[in-house]
Design an enzyme around this catalytic site. Structure first.
Site, PDB file in Angstrom:
ATOM      1  N   LYS A  14      10.950  14.577  43.862  1.00  0.00           N
ATOM      2  CA  LYS A  14      10.283  15.374  44.577  1.00  0.00           C
ATOM      3  C   LYS A  14      10.584  15.219  46.048  1.00  0.00           C
ATOM      4  O   LYS A  14      10.602  16.118  46.604  1.00  0.00           O
ATOM      5  CB  LYS A  14       8.777  15.104  44.296  1.00  0.00           C
ATOM      6  CG  LYS A  14       7.780  15.991  44.009  1.00  0.00           C
ATOM      7  CD  LYS A  14       7.962  16.893  42.502  1.00  0.00           C
ATOM      8  CE  LYS A  14       8.792  17.283  42.228  1.00  0.00           C
ATOM      9  NZ  LYS A  14       9.215  18.106  40.990  1.00  0.00           N
ATOM     10  N   TRP A  67      21.482  33.770  44.562  1.00  0.00           N
ATOM     11  CA  TRP A  67      21.713  32.424  44.890  1.00  0.00           C
ATOM     12  C   TRP A  67      23.091  32.086  44.624  1.00  0.00           C
ATOM     13  O   TRP A  67      23.711  32.140  43.561  1.00  0.00           O
ATOM     14  CB  TRP A  67      20.838  31.459  43.864  1.00  0.00           C
ATOM     15  CG  TRP A  67      20.640  30.300  44.158  1.00  0.00           C
ATOM     16  CD1 TRP A  67      19.823  29.525  44.703  1.00  0.00           C
ATOM     17  CD2 TRP A  67      21.424  29.339  43.317  1.00  0.00           C
ATOM     18  NE1 TRP A  67      20.238  28.157  44.859  1.00  0.00           N
ATOM     19  CE2 TRP A  67      21.027  28.039  43.766  1.00  0.00           C
ATOM     20  CE3 TRP A  67      22.784  29.244  42.561  1.00  0.00           C
ATOM     21  CZ2 TRP A  67      21.812  26.843  43.540  1.00  0.00           C
ATOM     22  CZ3 TRP A  67      23.038  28.028  42.253  1.00  0.00           C
ATOM     23  CH2 TRP A  67      22.846  26.830  42.663  1.00  0.00           C
ATOM     24  N   ASN A  78      23.041  38.916  37.763  1.00  0.00           N
ATOM     25  CA  ASN A  78      22.417  37.540  37.768  1.00  0.00           C
ATOM     26  C   ASN A  78      23.590  36.903  36.637  1.00  0.00           C
ATOM     27  O   ASN A  78      23.350  37.549  35.450  1.00  0.00           O
ATOM     28  CB  ASN A  78      20.959  37.678  37.373  1.00  0.00           C
ATOM     29  CG  ASN A  78      20.538  36.091  36.962  1.00  0.00           C
ATOM     30  OD1 ASN A  78      21.364  35.337  37.483  1.00  0.00           O
ATOM     31  ND2 ASN A  78      19.402  36.032  36.572  1.00  0.00           N
ATOM     32  N   GLY A  79      23.935  35.827  36.812  1.00  0.00           N
ATOM     33  CA  GLY A  79      24.678  35.039  35.774  1.00  0.00           C
ATOM     34  C   GLY A  79      26.252  34.681  36.513  1.00  0.00           C
ATOM     35  O   GLY A  79      26.427  34.816  37.712  1.00  0.00           O
ATOM     36  N   HIS A 137      21.059  -5.994  41.773  1.00  0.00           N
ATOM     37  CA  HIS A 137      22.437  -5.885  40.929  1.00  0.00           C
ATOM     38  C   HIS A 137      23.213  -4.748  41.824  1.00  0.00           C
ATOM     39  O   HIS A 137      24.376  -4.493  41.473  1.00  0.00           O
ATOM     40  CB  HIS A 137      22.447  -5.276  39.651  1.00  0.00           C
ATOM     41  CG  HIS A 137      21.686  -6.413  38.684  1.00  0.00           C
ATOM     42  ND1 HIS A 137      22.207  -7.641  38.314  1.00  0.00           N
ATOM     43  CD2 HIS A 137      20.494  -6.453  38.144  1.00  0.00           C
ATOM     44  CE1 HIS A 137      21.476  -8.224  37.503  1.00  0.00           C
ATOM     45  NE2 HIS A 137      20.407  -7.306  37.390  1.00  0.00           N
ATOM     46  N   GLU A 191      13.787  16.763  47.195  1.00  0.00           N
ATOM     47  CA  GLU A 191      14.419  18.194  47.088  1.00  0.00           C
ATOM     48  C   GLU A 191      13.600  19.051  47.967  1.00  0.00           C
ATOM     49  O   GLU A 191      13.671  20.033  48.540  1.00  0.00           O
ATOM     50  CB  GLU A 191      13.924  18.758  45.528  1.00  0.00           C
ATOM     51  CG  GLU A 191      12.456  18.816  45.147  1.00  0.00           C
ATOM     52  CD  GLU A 191      12.466  19.443  43.920  1.00  0.00           C
ATOM     53  OE1 GLU A 191      13.286  20.281  43.494  1.00  0.00           O
ATOM     54  OE2 GLU A 191      11.519  18.845  43.113  1.00  0.00           O
ATOM     55  N   LYS A 219      14.162  28.143  41.511  1.00  0.00           N
ATOM     56  CA  LYS A 219      13.363  27.471  40.485  1.00  0.00           C
ATOM     57  C   LYS A 219      13.715  27.784  38.805  1.00  0.00           C
ATOM     58  O   LYS A 219      13.451  27.043  38.102  1.00  0.00           O
ATOM     59  CB  LYS A 219      12.015  28.595  40.618  1.00  0.00           C
ATOM     60  CG  LYS A 219      10.745  28.385  39.886  1.00  0.00           C
ATOM     61  CD  LYS A 219      10.276  26.916  40.060  1.00  0.00           C
ATOM     62  CE  LYS A 219       9.001  26.511  39.167  1.00  0.00           C
ATOM     63  NZ  LYS A 219       8.775  25.054  39.278  1.00  0.00           N
ATOM     64  N   CYS A 269      19.281  34.050  40.928  1.00  0.00           N
ATOM     65  CA  CYS A 269      19.027  35.176  41.289  1.00  0.00           C
ATOM     66  C   CYS A 269      18.125  35.949  40.437  1.00  0.00           C
ATOM     67  O   CYS A 269      17.745  35.583  39.411  1.00  0.00           O
ATOM     68  CB  CYS A 269      20.637  36.007  41.048  1.00  0.00           C
ATOM     69  SG  CYS A 269      22.108  35.144  41.545  1.00  0.00           S
ATOM     70  N   ARG A 283      12.085  31.909  42.874  1.00  0.00           N
ATOM     71  CA  ARG A 283      13.116  31.515  42.115  1.00  0.00           C
ATOM     72  C   ARG A 283      14.162  30.844  42.773  1.00  0.00           C
ATOM     73  O   ARG A 283      15.138  30.019  42.197  1.00  0.00           O
ATOM     74  CB  ARG A 283      13.745  32.816  41.059  1.00  0.00           C
ATOM     75  CG  ARG A 283      12.786  33.382  40.257  1.00  0.00           C
ATOM     76  CD  ARG A 283      13.488  34.891  39.788  1.00  0.00           C
ATOM     77  NE  ARG A 283      14.657  34.818  38.965  1.00  0.00           N
ATOM     78  CZ  ARG A 283      14.391  34.507  37.727  1.00  0.00           C
ATOM     79  NH1 ARG A 283      13.436  34.532  37.083  1.00  0.00           N
ATOM     80  NH2 ARG A 283      15.550  34.637  36.874  1.00  0.00           N
ATOM     81  N   GLU A 342      10.958  10.573  39.324  1.00  0.00           N
ATOM     82  CA  GLU A 342      10.259  11.678  39.486  1.00  0.00           C
ATOM     83  C   GLU A 342       9.616  11.882  41.021  1.00  0.00           C
ATOM     84  O   GLU A 342      10.035  12.718  41.633  1.00  0.00           O
ATOM     85  CB  GLU A 342       9.320  12.008  38.491  1.00  0.00           C
ATOM     86  CG  GLU A 342       8.286  13.420  39.134  1.00  0.00           C
ATOM     87  CD  GLU A 342       9.368  14.534  38.793  1.00  0.00           C
ATOM     88  OE1 GLU A 342      10.254  14.618  38.467  1.00  0.00           O
ATOM     89  OE2 GLU A 342       8.496  15.782  39.307  1.00  0.00           O
TER      90      GLU A 342
HETATM   91  O1  M6R Z   1      12.667  25.118  33.844  1.00  0.00           O
HETATM   92  P1  M6R Z   1      13.116  23.825  33.672  1.00  0.00           P
HETATM   93  O2  M6R Z   1      12.104  22.887  33.392  1.00  0.00           O
HETATM   94  O3  M6R Z   1      14.035  23.698  32.569  1.00  0.00           O
HETATM   95  O4  M6R Z   1      13.860  23.437  35.008  1.00  0.00           O
HETATM   96  C1  M6R Z   1      14.584  21.960  34.995  1.00  0.00           C
HETATM   97  C2  M6R Z   1      14.725  21.494  36.449  1.00  0.00           C
HETATM   98  O5  M6R Z   1      15.676  22.634  37.183  1.00  0.00           O
HETATM   99  C3  M6R Z   1      13.513  21.588  36.999  1.00  0.00           C
HETATM  100  O6  M6R Z   1      12.433  20.419  36.709  1.00  0.00           O
HETATM  101  C4  M6R Z   1      14.014  21.014  38.756  1.00  0.00           C
HETATM  102  O7  M6R Z   1      14.282  19.636  38.742  1.00  0.00           O
HETATM  103  C5  M6R Z   1      12.785  21.063  39.579  1.00  0.00           C
HETATM  104  N1  M6R Z   1      13.020  21.747  40.938  1.00  0.00           N
HETATM  105  C6  M6R Z   1      11.978  19.853  40.069  1.00  0.00           C
HETATM  106  O8  M6R Z   1      11.129  19.897  40.700  1.00  0.00           O
END
Ligand code: M6R
Length: 600
Positions: free
Chosen positions: A481, A73, A99-100, A500, A484, A595, A2, A27, A477
């Site tokens: 990527k 959000w 927000n929260g 396994h 997501e 974000k 949010c 965000r 990673e």
């Molecule tokens: O701001 P941060 O690095 O703490 O965020 C951690 C994760 O939320 C962030 O890396 C998330 O996994 C990304 N969307 C990945 O691309």
């Protein structure tokens, strides 16, 4: 997650709020709304979907000098117009954005609001109804606000309008980020300075459990007991052009391309006058004194932490554990005698990581935060900070922050090694420079990556990334990527683990992307590729120059064996980007994601 904006002054309030919300889109959100106050009362416009949808329903002819806005959000209640903020109290007097997460909202509802007809499923509505209730009992707005804040358990950044209070925004913060921006004859409120950079670059930070009464020419910060707080403002060191896409179609592509430059900037930022890498003496001392390091992070930052473990153990010879923050907080391992905690967070606001930081600080331990956001909560609350110098990362999918985190971790490891009297057998500055050049070559390989994406991923429903040693971490990673932003089910596995269990998932044509950058495991990862190919998989091997085989799909330029993640991740970022484009996904704003993840 949010986002909040607020404006009080003489300019076009509605447009300023909408533009501010657009800057907060990165965000992640699923609905949005604004409320403005004028002599006729409070006008609320809210809508499910994008800011563009909200723009479509806003009555631009409403003139107002005060307003608040919100991107939501969803946490409590589905994304819908009813659950979108702002929320209004039953009497219509108070209007609030939040927000929260309010943990005790059910209890507050039962104890105080049984007679109130609630119109949303949100925890936020409870707050605004409580303020209304206390004001009906005779309290002034500030008092009713303060009393309500005292009852809330959880996290909040709040902005409140009172239809009966002349041109005022009531603001409060606990655990969720919120800033007040200062202007000439106006003031603003924002979750993030970026949102209001259009009108001011001067901001005042708020601390937890503070409230603020904002008018167009005054900002009164108070603790919840009413004690006045004075705090200096600071200039947000953000260049408006840093947060524009320029000629790029997506922020993600721009941020991928920025990686070589960011790597060079980091090296410069951590070089002393004689060109040697250097970090704050206090950090080097804390590293040296620790008998074990605990890296705590989430998502991509966690994946960078795994690479960091390799660096620190290899170069500085200090044992390292890497933990996912949301697990660590509830399931803490037995700690060593002299631990040092390292938090890695692009945003510096991630609630899961912060919860661990709060806990380890209570236990009396020291913490270092590695972040892209100076002044962020994790930076402020840790003992030491190392900055990423990556510039704002807007795309939800983290790219340049990952490679920046890896570069900073390499520098931390290298400098700590030196401080401990360990001589490295390579020149880290030179090798990082070579890696930056190689990153440039990869950023130029977009056509090849687009081709790989269309060949392997255009129609697949799943995809596996395999690797051994550090390539396994980069595979994790790569898988994150891809999933997501393209919504292809993608998983990263250690090559040796396939047999396994995972190999049961291999079907005819299943894409398996294998990384081979490490000489020590080159033969074994190639054995794993053969195993999956024999079961019908469609392998795509990406190898490092010097280790390549004829059938490899792409060969990376050679870099130092410890620094391969800086280059090997770029094909994964680009392949994911093009796979998402092929599938017509919203690359910069993937569904359900935020974000800055400011709730636990
Ligand atoms: O701001 P941060 O690095 O703490 O965020 C951690 C994760 O939320 C962030 O890396 C998330 O996994 C990304 N969307 C990945 O691309």
């Amino acid at each position: 997650m949010c986002g909040i904006v607020g404006y009080i002054g003489h300019q076009d309030t509605i447009e300023i709020l909408l533009k501010g919300l657009e800057k907060l889109e990165y965000r992640g959100y699923d609905s949005a709304g604004i409320a403005v106050r004028n002599q006729d009362g409070i006008h609320i416009f809210k809508e499910k979907g994008r800011i563009a949808d909200l723009r479509g329903i806003v009555d631009q002819s409403v003139e107002a000098k005060t307003g608040i806005g919100h991107t939501r959000w969803a946490t409590h209640g589905v994304p819908s117009k009813e659950n979108a903020h702002p929320h209004q109290s039953a009497s219509g007097r108070f209007t609030l954005v939040h927000n929260g997460v309010i943990e005790n909202y059910e209890q507050l509802k039962r104890e105080y609001l049984l007679d109130v007809a609630l119109v949303s499923d949100t925890d936020t509505e409870i707050i605004v109804q409580l303020i209304d209730l206390f004001s009906k009992e005779g309290m002034e707005t500030e008092e009713a606000f303060r009393k309500t804040l005292g009852m809330l358990k959880g996290s909040y950044a709040l902005a409140l309008l009172d239809s009966e209070a002349a041109e005022t925004i009531f603001v409060a913060k606990n655990k969720s980020p919120l800033l007040v921006g200062l202007g000439d004859d106006f003031n603003v409120v924002a979750s993030d300075a970026m949102a209001m950079l259009q009108v001011t670059d001067e901001y005042v930070e708020l601390m937890d459990k503070e409230m603020v009464i904002v008018t167009k020419d005054s900002v009164a910060i108070k603790k919840l007991d009413g004690t006045a707080v004075t705090r200096d403002s600071y200039k947000a060191e953000l260049d408006a052009s840093d947060i524009e896409k320029g000629t790029y179609p997506h922020y993600m592509l721009k941020e991928i391309d920025e990686q070589p430059l960011v790597t060079r900037k980091i090296v410069q930022a951590y070089q002393n006058e004689s060109g040697e890498l250097a970090i704050d003496d206090k950090i080097a001392k804390a590293m040296d004194e620790a008998d074990r390091l605990y890296i705590v992070a989430c998502g991509t930052s966690y994946h960078a932490g795994l690479v960091g473990k390799q660096y620190i153990e290899n170069m500085a010879k200090i044992p390292v554990e890497v933990h996912v923050a949301s697990e660590f907080v509830y399931n803490m391992p037995l700690l060593s005698e002299k631990p040092l905690f390292i938090f890695i967070s692009q945003s510096g606001e991630t609630a899961d990581s912060r919860a661990v930081l709060v806990k380890v600080k209570e236990m009396g331990y020291k913490a270092l935060t590695i972040t892209n956001a100076p002044g962020s909560t994790l930076s402020r609350e840790a003992d030491y900070t190392m900055l990423l110098h990556a510039g704002p990362e807007i795309a939800v999918a983290s790219t340049k922050a990952y490679t920046a985190q890896i570069s900073v971790l390499a520098i931390l490891a290298g400098v700590t090694a030196k401080a401990r009297g360990i001589e490295l057998d390579f020149d880290l500055v030179k090798e990082l420079g070579i890696a930056a050049n190689a990153m440039e070559v990869l950023c130029d390989a977009k056509e090849e990556m687009e081709q790989i994406a269309s060949e392997y991923l255009a129609t697949t429903r799943n995809c596996f990334f395999i690797g051994r040693s550090v390539d396994f971490y980069v595979g994790l990673e790569g898988a994150l990527k891809l999933k997501e932003i393209s919504y292809i089910q993608a998983e990263g596995f250690a090559g040796g683990e396939l047999k396994h269990g995972t190999i049961a998932l291999i079907e005819d044509g299943t894409p398996v992307i294998a990384l081979a950058t490490q000489e020590s495991v080159n033969l074994s990862i190639r054995g794993n590729v053969k195993e999956v190919a024999a079961r019908g998989a469609n392998p795509c091997v990406i190898s490092m120059k010097g280790l390549e085989s004829e059938s490899d799909r792409f060969v990376l330029p050679e870099v130092h064996k410890l620094l391969t993640p800086l280059v090997s991740v770029i094909p994964f970022q680009l392949i994911s980007y093009y796979a998402a484009l092929h599938r017509e996904c919203d690359v910069d704003k993937p569904r359900n994601l935020a974000k800055s993840v400011t709730v636990e």
